[in-house]
Scaffold this motif. Sequence first.
Motif, mmCIF file in Angstrom:
data_model
loop_
_atom_site.group_PDB
_atom_site.id
_atom_site.type_symbol
_atom_site.label_atom_id
_atom_site.label_comp_id
_atom_site.label_asym_id
_atom_site.label_seq_id
_atom_site.Cartn_x
_atom_site.Cartn_y
_atom_site.Cartn_z
ATOM 1 N N ALA A 178 23.180 -45.009 44.791
ATOM 2 C CA ALA A 178 22.333 -43.820 44.951
ATOM 3 C C ALA A 178 22.184 -43.071 43.628
ATOM 4 O O ALA A 178 21.105 -42.546 43.310
ATOM 5 N N ALA A 179 23.273 -43.004 42.839
ATOM 6 C CA ALA A 179 23.191 -42.339 41.535
ATOM 7 C C ALA A 179 22.205 -43.053 40.610
ATOM 8 O O ALA A 179 21.455 -42.413 39.860
ATOM 9 N N LEU A 180 22.189 -44.389 40.649
ATOM 10 C CA LEU A 180 21.222 -45.131 39.839
ATOM 11 C C LEU A 180 19.798 -44.838 40.289
ATOM 12 O O LEU A 180 18.888 -44.667 39.452
ATOM 13 N N ASP A 181 19.596 -44.787 41.603
ATOM 14 C CA ASP A 181 18.248 -44.499 42.103
ATOM 15 C C ASP A 181 17.786 -43.116 41.660
ATOM 16 O O ASP A 181 16.618 -42.920 41.263
ATOM 17 N N VAL A 182 18.691 -42.121 41.693
ATOM 18 C CA VAL A 182 18.329 -40.765 41.273
ATOM 19 C C VAL A 182 18.015 -40.731 39.778
ATOM 20 O O VAL A 182 17.050 -40.086 39.333
ATOM 21 N N ALA A 183 18.812 -41.448 38.983
ATOM 22 C CA ALA A 183 18.582 -41.447 37.531
ATOM 23 C C ALA A 183 17.260 -42.104 37.186
ATOM 24 O O ALA A 183 16.528 -41.636 36.296
ATOM 25 N N GLY A 188 9.429 -38.337 33.766
ATOM 26 C CA GLY A 188 9.441 -38.632 32.351
ATOM 27 C C GLY A 188 9.786 -40.083 32.089
ATOM 28 O O GLY A 188 10.327 -40.788 32.964
ATOM 29 N N PRO A 189 9.455 -40.541 30.901
ATOM 30 C CA PRO A 189 9.748 -41.948 30.585
ATOM 31 C C PRO A 189 11.256 -42.194 30.495
ATOM 32 O O PRO A 189 12.006 -41.375 29.973
ATOM 33 N N LEU A 190 11.665 -43.355 30.988
ATOM 34 C CA LEU A 190 13.084 -43.746 30.964
ATOM 35 C C LEU A 190 13.341 -44.592 29.718
ATOM 36 O O LEU A 190 12.596 -45.541 29.445
ATOM 37 N N PRO A 191 14.349 -44.228 28.915
ATOM 38 C CA PRO A 191 14.628 -45.047 27.723
ATOM 39 C C PRO A 191 14.854 -46.511 28.100
ATOM 40 O O PRO A 191 15.372 -46.847 29.174
ATOM 41 N N VAL A 192 14.467 -47.386 27.162
ATOM 42 C CA VAL A 192 14.566 -48.824 27.419
ATOM 43 C C VAL A 192 16.019 -49.242 27.614
ATOM 44 O O VAL A 192 16.347 -50.019 28.527
ATOM 45 N N GLN A 193 16.892 -48.726 26.764
ATOM 46 C CA GLN A 193 18.310 -49.088 26.892
ATOM 47 C C GLN A 193 18.887 -48.608 28.225
ATOM 48 O O GLN A 193 19.678 -49.310 28.871
ATOM 49 N N THR A 194 18.490 -47.419 28.644
ATOM 50 C CA THR A 194 18.975 -46.898 29.927
ATOM 51 C C THR A 194 18.476 -47.748 31.081
ATOM 52 O O THR A 194 19.227 -48.036 32.027
ATOM 53 N N ALA A 195 17.212 -48.174 31.022
ATOM 54 C CA ALA A 195 16.656 -49.010 32.082
ATOM 55 C C ALA A 195 17.367 -50.362 32.140
ATOM 56 O O ALA A 195 17.662 -50.884 33.225
ATOM 57 N N ARG A 200 21.372 -53.855 34.784
ATOM 58 C CA ARG A 200 22.598 -54.653 34.735
ATOM 59 C C ARG A 200 23.645 -54.127 35.720
ATOM 60 O O ARG A 200 24.309 -54.909 36.414
ATOM 61 N N VAL A 201 23.782 -52.792 35.795
ATOM 62 C CA VAL A 201 24.733 -52.215 36.742
ATOM 63 C C VAL A 201 24.321 -52.533 38.175
ATOM 64 O O VAL A 201 25.170 -52.854 39.023
ATOM 65 N N ARG A 202 23.024 -52.489 38.455
ATOM 66 C CA ARG A 202 22.558 -52.797 39.808
ATOM 67 C C ARG A 202 22.864 -54.258 40.160
ATOM 68 O O ARG A 202 23.241 -54.567 41.297
ATOM 69 N N THR A 203 22.705 -55.147 39.189
ATOM 70 C CA THR A 203 23.020 -56.560 39.433
ATOM 71 C C THR A 203 24.503 -56.748 39.756
ATOM 72 O O THR A 203 24.867 -57.489 40.681
#
Length: 386
Positions: A178-183, A188-195, A200-203
Amino acid sequence: MRWPGRTVGWRFTLLYASVFLASGFGLLLLTNLLAAGKSTQIAPGQLPQNQPDLAAARQQIHDLQARLAEAEALQSRRLLVGSLIALVVMGLVSLLLGRLISGRVLRPLRTVTAATRRISAENLHERLAVAGPEDEVKDLADTIDGLLARLEASFAAQRRYVANASHELRTPLATMRAALDVAEAKPGPLPVQTAALAGRVRTELDRVDRLLDGLLVLARAQHGALGDQAPVALGDLAVAALAARAADIRAAGLTADTADVTPRAWTEGNATLLARLTQNLVDNAVLHNVDGGWLRVAVTATDGTVALVVESGGPVLEQSQVDRLASPFQRLGADRVGSDDGSGLGLSIVAAVAQAHGGRLELRARPAGGLRATVTLPRTRQEVAA
């Protein structure tokens, strides 16, 4: 205080003493019967009617003594031969009686041994429950029953711990997801590294979720919690499992053979667990195959059993290594160790589900390469299933 006559040692002592006493009595009886035979000898002559000559009388007495000594020697030889014959006969009889008596006395030990061999990790609830006098045999059986009770409690506690831990870990996993979904949903645009990191965390969360799901199913099957049971067509489950993997089969260029699938092969059990069993076998054949390889699924039915056979090609495997695959977290080869598609619980779940339904899993390394997995389950009559 225990009466000495009720112990196994005293029973053996009294029984064998009785046997030997009976043997000795029989030996004496036969010896006396043989010794009682009459021995007749011809008299050497009569004393003279007139005045006997002293020398002739002495000679006659000497002859009588010689004949008497010869008769006594003959009688002794007869007694010796008779005693030997009686000893051999009674020795054989004693061996036969001793064998019968010892077999009867040791029969409870054989029963305890056979019952102990039948009990394994899957039926620790069974007990020997030996009835009889309070002797060494019953003490041994009661000790084994106590050990089985402690083992059953330990196994049950371990399975409950695995199930509870797997269930409790689902909550933090759901919170992290859920925290990943909220982030990711922030404006606003999401940084590439954050995405990339979020992906990877979701996997990894998906992998952990599959692992926990496998642990829950394994604990459920090992604990014997089958839930609702109904007739299930094993052939239909096999076809459905292949259909669910159709895209992966096409992507790997595999050839799937289902010509030997009997659609009306019925068994009794939990449909969800049996479906998971079939899916795991098909998944294992697809994931650990080679590009452009093959797999074969067959479902057959006999008078009392139904069998699900899943074969696949691949490298040549050692049977000693294949035998370990039914244990949790066991894999073979570098491709299995480094694979991201499995957790090492697939075949252990298959084995646990099969045992919970009164069946078994048999794994065989194919001489030409690959693996052959056979699940045998009790068959339900088609009329009952319909």
